[in-house]
Design a protein around this motif. Structure first.
Motif, short mmCIF file in Angstrom:
data_model
loop_
_atom_site.label_atom_id
_atom_site.label_comp_id
_atom_site.label_asym_id
_atom_site.label_seq_id
_atom_site.Cartn_x
_atom_site.Cartn_y
_atom_site.Cartn_z
N GLY A 1 5.90 -4.50 -8.22
CA GLY A 1 4.87 -3.11 -8.21
C GLY A 1 3.26 -3.49 -8.35
N ILE A 2 3.22 -4.91 -9.42
CA ILE A 2 2.29 -5.35 -9.18
C ILE A 2 1.35 -5.61 -7.97
N ALA A 3 2.57 -6.87 -6.92
CA ALA A 3 2.05 -7.40 -6.42
C ALA A 3 1.93 -6.40 -4.76
N ALA A 4 2.49 -5.34 -5.14
CA ALA A 4 2.00 -4.25 -3.79
C ALA A 4 0.90 -3.39 -3.48
N GLN B 1 1.20 7.59 0.10
CA GLN B 1 2.11 7.20 0.99
C GLN B 1 2.87 6.85 -1.11
N VAL B 2 3.30 6.45 -0.67
CA VAL B 2 4.40 6.40 -2.62
C VAL B 2 5.05 4.86 -2.32
N VAL B 3 5.13 3.63 -2.98
CA VAL B 3 6.09 2.88 -3.48
C VAL B 3 6.59 2.69 -4.50
N LEU B 4 8.26 2.62 -3.82
CA LEU B 4 9.13 2.96 -5.63
C LEU B 4 9.31 1.11 -6.01
N ALA B 5 8.83 1.22 -6.58
CA ALA B 5 9.09 -0.28 -7.55
C ALA B 5 10.10 -0.16 -8.74
N LEU C 1 1.59 -3.28 1.65
CA LEU C 1 0.96 -3.51 3.23
C LEU C 1 1.18 -2.85 4.21
N ARG C 2 2.07 -2.19 4.35
CA ARG C 2 2.58 -1.27 4.72
C ARG C 2 2.01 0.56 4.01
N ALA C 3 2.67 0.81 2.84
CA ALA C 3 1.25 1.65 2.40
C ALA C 3 -0.27 1.31 3.34
N LEU C 4 -0.97 0.37 2.82
CA LEU C 4 -2.30 0.60 3.89
C LEU C 4 -1.61 0.99 4.99
#
Lengths: 993, 176, 102
Positions: free
Chosen positions: A181-184, A283-287, A475-478
């Motif tokens: 999550g932090i890296a994302a 955009q959502v990132v699930l980590a 990056l993909r979310a970006l």
């Protein structure tokens, strides 16, 4: 210093002791502890009893997935909360906590008799045991079951806390602030996007907080976290801790529950306890990482048996050694690190029992160097210890056969059955899962939303791949936002890679029928129960779940679903993906009702609409009643009067001289434009063309189905301007209906609609002295040309006014509209001017009685959406010459013209008693039940005529005038005669006076 | 004239009820928009949410054929519009008393609105306005500055909206 | 909570600003008296109850306008919205199918 606390270790503040009580005993913990970590530091593993068997239990996890260590917490009156997870509740000064499911005490519990009788309580026992004798259900079974059921004690007092809510719109929402999550977040934040990073824990860092020896980019794990969070903060990233993503809804709406005060010693005055966030993210990132699985073996639930990863977390985050002589049983490499870290911190590890035959050489070396015995290719067959595990029996497995075992003494047993990617939120989106045969787990497959899954949630293991995957997901979310960023690389040393294997139950040489090998700890579901369910015919995993209650505990199967699936699949002889998973549903973790309610409780539960005249009514003792969203003055009792007496007085005063009534809630719509009259002709049943400016007319509105929708008096103020009134509850509905026709059916018409309901305050004056009293106050009206059903713009008491002469009481009547800001001024002026006439303020109840005496209907009370104008005796309001109007075609539908429709009539009881509104009507009271009901009472009141009156809809009522019908009521059957609905002044002589 | 002020020391948000002025609802078909704008001396923007001002009056486009006009009490706009009624038929209704107007200002103004407005309030451009909902009340939110808003609320819903805002104020003063 | 594109405001906004208003493209007959009882019944009560793409009406509180939408009742996704009075979009239109697939 607590016995099991390691001085200086962990993220707790060793200089800040916090005392709390657990089951009335005082304990010392540290700032930063959870209740569980503080109890473990004191050597307390026994934290609760299980639900069905009342077996002693300790914390099995160190997180929100905890199934066992549920406690009641309290903070003074009204602030008791059951089923709080001790592993999540942060310590605060003076916290009062208690264990659950025990009596008389946690260590000696009478309910544990259930445990001895466990053979009776197998899967489905409810359905089998309580079948007979039938008479036992009400008197024996249900009371006993009710007494035993329920998890924890329900609070009995209203919750005194505040709860808040907010909407948040963000470019990227990242759920889980572990390494991925932090890296994302780092990747997503680099181009200036609006990024939000949330984590359910008090601190960000995720698993790195439990793995401080890992080094990233030359920094220790904890230093790296601090540095990254600093950079995220500087980049404007919204960082939210103690914030759980509870549900993932359509189009990237994610619900977050933020806990604001439960960890504080004394919350600031007025602070909300929790805040619900409705986040709309592009955009959502699930980590969210992965959850460690228990292993299933006899006695795997004794206090002291816990997940290896949890022990590692207690050690590193809280500086707590969970035991002096831990044993380890594992099918995954990760448990070795827990064993090594404990050994390095003063524990003597009794043995590592590995179910696998082959163990990675570096792990074996690590064990050897620490003097830890590794029993590869072994199983655990049972454990001993009543309130705390004392030993574990390990046995070798050779070619599927369990050989002779040996007993390993220990004071805790750390287990690891591998890791399950946390995909609950992903599943909320109906994203599909795919079975990964290598990892023996489900992984995310087809997506339905703009979402990325990163890290251990995708089955990755070890910090190096997880960090790289998090950065790639960010990056993909970006890129999904149409922005570009640069890929980031991380250099990890001291990484802890790992693999493992999966099991159903561990193999045993004992009698499997007697094994107490738990799958769902909280609901006491054993492996045997799941196999029994399959034997008894359950094939779908959904049926197995409901029959056994596996996965239905407050952890929603986080601990039990995969193990349950592996066992069910084995029993069914199918591969796990052929059996499948039950559906994950929100919320992710238990969430308070308060958070869902937010501000919508108490006085702000829903809007309470008020008129400008209400302050006068409140000051003058009015009793109010809800009408739609309004609270309207119902009646104005004088000292000593009950409602009946007050209403009768108000009615008589109005009939005798003068009454005044706040009619401001009436809906008002201005219909304006060159085509106004054409529009009115098309919409209302009545003809409008010949209505002269300055005159008004009763208007009736139908739906296309021919049923009455609304009514009201409508004034024509100029050729192009109508002032339409509607019922109080129908105002918004009628305007919407009008707009609908205008916009979509007749867009060619030059006419426009404006709601003026709240522009005007409306005061009704009724009574034989109404005209006499009002006349001197009015300017701009020619009284020689202002008969009943007239209207005019003028001034009243010096205020700009729109005056209507009309009557809803049968007496001479007026409605005075003035701009709302002048409403109270008008009211007080009229009260003053009315004093010589003993003017009497009245409320909605008197309004109802007076109109009912005249047989005026109230739409929604005397009609119910199935009443036509003919049914209500309103044929006269229909413009017969008009070719069309809304609903006209339906008035000739076969069922509308058929005989036997319910028609609106009057009712007078033979004994002069009051009928109940809603009471059913029959023709023959002696018929067999169920009786044939021919109608019901719609309105019923005491009247000014000395006897009650009622209106009713009755099949063929118009042809039954004078007949007697019967009204069964709770206290006996009443006889009533069918009459006209007009009880008072049928010739309208009083209107013309 | 009603003028009410809640002031707290160093308040993160200030909520005031502002004095009523002339408020008119104008409905006219797009073909006659220009005629009417000329007659009133006030531009009628065609994009929903856009505003135009002249001589102390302001027009807000609420829909393709709907404008909300605010002006000082006694302004001559109704008379000017009436003069062109036969060329540009329209409806101009005085709704000065239908709504009350709250001004919300201060560093927490945006956050205060996000408690009950599902729309992205922070993304509203300064100088625009929108008819939207605040909890279940229909309101018009005007953004007059980065941290300055007006909110028009139907009179009878005002007690509800104010009670909600009072809770929100308490929240901001508690600092959590 | 859905996001809905209002074709009059040309803005995509939260569902709470909208109300559903029934199936679309059911015009009121110009002369209802010319219809048989069965035809009038169909106009009043018979609806497609589509599983999949469904033509329906919504109203936006912001601009007050009724408009039409094509929504997939299985996925609950809006395929498109368009102004009242515009022709019913062709379901076989490849642009639509592509949007539906996305």
């Amino acid at each position: 210093m607590s016995r099991y606390r390691i001085p200086g270790k962990g993220r707790v503040d060793h200089g800040a002791p916090v005392s709390f009580t657990f089951d009335a005993k005082i304990y010392a913990g540290l700032r930063g502890d959870t209740v569980a970590s503080a109890l473990l530091a004191n050597g307390v593993h026994l934290m609760g009893r299980s639900f069905k068997y009342h077996r002693p239990r300790g914390a099995v996890t160190a997180g929100s997935e905890e199934p066992n260590a549920l406690i009641g917490t309290s903070r003074g009156k009204g602030r008791f909360e059951p089923n709080t997870r001790a592993t999540v509740q942060e310590l605060r000064a003076g916290l009062v906590a208690e264990s659950q499911n025990k009596w008389p005490s946690l260590s000696f519990d009478l309910g544990a008799i259930n445990d001895r009788a466990y053979m009776l309580f197998s899967a489905g026992f409810y359905y089998k045991t309580f079948m007979w004798p039938k008479s036992f259900w009400d008197k024996v079974y249900e009371p006993v079951i009710r007494g035993a059921a329920g998890l924890g004690k329900s609070p009995t007092e209203p919750d005194p806390d505040h709860y808040a809510s907010r909407y948040l719109h963000t470019d990227v929402l990242i759920v889980g602030a572990g390494p991925a999550g932090i890296a994302a977040a780092m990747a997503a934040a680099q181009s200036g996007a609006d990024v939000t990073l949330v984590d359910e824990n008090p601190e960000m860092g995720g698993s790195l907080l439990s793995d401080p020896a890992v080094q990233i980019d030359g920094k220790s794990a904890w230093d790296w976290i601090d540095a990254q969070l600093g950079r995220l903060r500087a980049a404007g990233v919204r960082l939210m801790t103690r914030t759980t993503a509870i549900g993932y809804y359509h189009q990237n709406m994610v619900g977050l529950c933020q806990r604001l005060t439960d960890h504080l010693d004394s919350p600031p005055k007025g602070a909300p306890r929790e805040r619900l966030w409705r986040v709309r993210a592009r955009q959502v990132v699930l980590a969210q990482g992965a959850l460690e699985k228990p292993l299933v073996f006899d006695g795997n639930d004794r206090p002291g048996v816990m997940l290896a990863g949890a022990a590692q977390t207690y050690l590193h985050k809280y500086g707590v050694r969970v035991g002096d002589t831990p044993a380890v049983v594992t099918s995954h490499d990760s448990a070795y690190h827990a064993a090594f870290d404990l050994a390095d911190n003063g524990a003597r590890v009794a043995a590592i029992i590995d179910t696998r035959d082959e163990v990675r050489p570096d792990l074996l070396d690590g064990a050897r160097s620490r003097g830890i015995e590794v029993l590869a290719g072994h199983t655990v067959t049972t454990t001993t210890g009543r309130l705390r595990v004392k030993s574990v029996r390990a046995a070798a497995v050779r070619g599927g056969t369990v050989g002779g075992g040996r007993t390993v003494p220990c004071d805790c047993l750390l287990m690891c059955g591998g890791w399950t990617p946390s995909l609950h939120l992903f599943s909320h989106t109906r994203g599909s899962l795919v079975w990964d045969g290598g990892g023996q787990t489900f992984l995310p497959d087809r997506k339905t939303e703009e979402v990325e899954i990163a890290g251990a949630g995708r089955g990755l293991w070890g910090y190096d791949p997880v960090l790289a995957d998090g950065a790639a997901a960010g990056l993909r979310a970006l890129e999904g936002l149409g922005r570009v960023g640069h890929p980031a690389g991380f250099h990890v040393t001291n990484d802890r890679p790992g693999t493992g294997t999966s099991h159903a139950e561990l193999p045993t040489d004992g009698n499997p029928g007697k094994a107490r090998a738990f799958v769902d700890f909280q609901n006491d579901v054993t492996a045997k129960d799941i196999r029994l369910a399959v034997r008894e015919g359950m094939r779908s995993i959904e049926h197995v779940k409901r029959y056994t209650t596996n996965g239905m505990a407050t952890d929603q199967g986080k601990m039990s679903n995969i193990n349950g699936l592996m066992i069910a699949a084995d029993a069914l002889g199918k591969a796990p993906p052929q059996v499948g998973l039950t559906t994950f549903r929100p919320p992710y973790t238990p969430t308070s009702f308060g958070a869902f309610c937010g501000y919508l409780r108490g006085e702000t539960f829903q809007p309470t609409r008020k008129t400008p005249i209400d302050p006068w009514a409140e000051a003058n003792g009015a009793v109010f009643e809800p009408v739609a969203q309004w609270l309207r003055a119902w009646y104005f009792p004088k000292p000593g009067e009950d409602m009946h007496e007050a209403v009768l007085r108000e009615c008589k005063a109005t009939r005798a001289s003068l009454g005044i009534f706040d009619a401001s809630t009436l809906g008002k719509i201005e219909v304006a434009g060159p085509d106004a009259v054409e529009f009115m002709n098309r919409l209302y049943t009545n003809p409008w063309t010949k209505l002269q400016p300055g005159r008004c007319r009763y208007g009736l509105l139908l739906g296309e189905d021919g049923f009455i929708r609304d009514d009201g008096v409508i004034g024509r103020l100029s050729p192009d301007l109508f002032h339409v009134t509607t019922t109080t509850g129908g105002a918004a509905r009628v305007l919407t209906m009008m707009e609908d026709y205008l916009q979509t059916e007749w867009p060619d018409l030059d006419v426009w609609l404006t709601s003026t309901t709240e522009q005007w305050a409306t005061v009704a004056l009724n009574g034989p002295n109404a005209l006499r009293m009002l006349q001197p106050l009015v300017q701009g009206v020619d009284w020689n040309d202002f008969p009943h059903m007239s209207c005019a713009d003028c001034t009243v008491a010096g205020l700009p006014a729109r005056l209507f002469r009309l009557s809803f009481t049968g007496e001479i009547g007026f409605e005075v509209n003035v701009p709302a800001r002048h409403g109270l001024t008008l009211w007080t002026a009229l009260m003053e001017a009315g004093r010589p006439y003993d003017i009497c303020p009245y409320g909605t109840e008197t309004m109802h009685v007076l109109r009912a005496e005249k047989g005026y209907i109230i739409v929604g009370q005397d009609t119910d959406g199935t009443v036509t104008p003919a049914d209500a005796g309103l044929d006269w309001a229909i413009g017969k010459a008009k070719a069309d109007f809304v609903g006209k075609r339906s008035l000739s539908r076969p069922d509308i013209v058929a005989k036997g429709r319910k028609q609106l009539v009057g009712l007078l009881t033979e004994d002069g008693s009051l009928l109940q509104e809603g009471a059913q009507i029959v023709l023959d009271p002696d018929q067999q039940t169920p009786m044939k009901m021919v109608g019901h009472v719609t309105s019923s009141y005491h009247s000014t005529m000395g006897h009650p009156i009622a209106m009713a809809v009755i099949e063929g009522g118009f042809d039954r005038m004078g007949e007697t019908v019967f009204v069964p009521m709770p206290d006996g059957v009443r006889k009533a005669k069918i009459t006209s609905t007009v009880f008072y002044d049928p010739d309208n002589t009083r209107l013309k006076a | 004239m009603t003028y009410e002020k809640h002031q707290f020391h160093a308040s993160p948000i200030l909520i005031e009820e502002i004095a009523p002025g002339l408020r008119l609802s104008l409905r006219v078909k797009p073909a006659h928009r220009a005629t009417l704008a000329r007659a009133m001396g006030l531009d009628l923007p065609s994009r929903v949410g856009a505003r135009a001002a002249a001589h102390g009056a302001e027009a807000l486009c609420l829909g393709p054929d709907e404008w909300l006009i605010t002006a000082p009490e006694g302004a001559g706009l109704p008379k000017a519009a009436r003069a062109v009624y036969s060329d540009a038929p329209h409806s101009l209704v005085d709704i000065s008393d239908r709504e009350i107007t709250l001004r919300l200002s201060g560093p927490a103004a945006v956050d205060a609105l996000t408690t009950c407005c599902p729309r992205d309030v922070a993304a509203m451009a300064v100088g625009t306005a929108a008819r939207t909902v605040f909890d279940s009340a229909t309101v018009i939110v005007w953004r007059d500055g980065p941290a300055e808003f007006r909110m028009d609320v139907w009179r009878s819903f005002a007690p509800h909206v104010r009670a909600l805002l009072a809770q929100v104020e308490t929240e901001f003063h508690a600092g959590l | 909570m859905l996001l809905i594109h209002c074709p009059y405001c040309d803005d995509t906004l939260p569902e709470l600003e909208f109300t559903y208003a029934g199936e679309a493209h059911i015009a009121r007959p110009a002369d209802p008296s010319a219809l048989s009882d069965a035809e009038w019944r169909d106009f009043l009560f018979i609806r497609t109850n589509a599983r999949g793409p469904h033509y329906e009406r919504w109203r936006h509180v912001g601009c007050g306008r009724f408009f039409n939408a094509l929504r997939d009742t299985v996925s609950d996704r809006f395929l498109m919205t368009y102004k009242a009075g515009e022709a019913r979009p062709d379901l076989n239109n490849p642009t639509l199918t592509r949007e539906a697939a996305e």
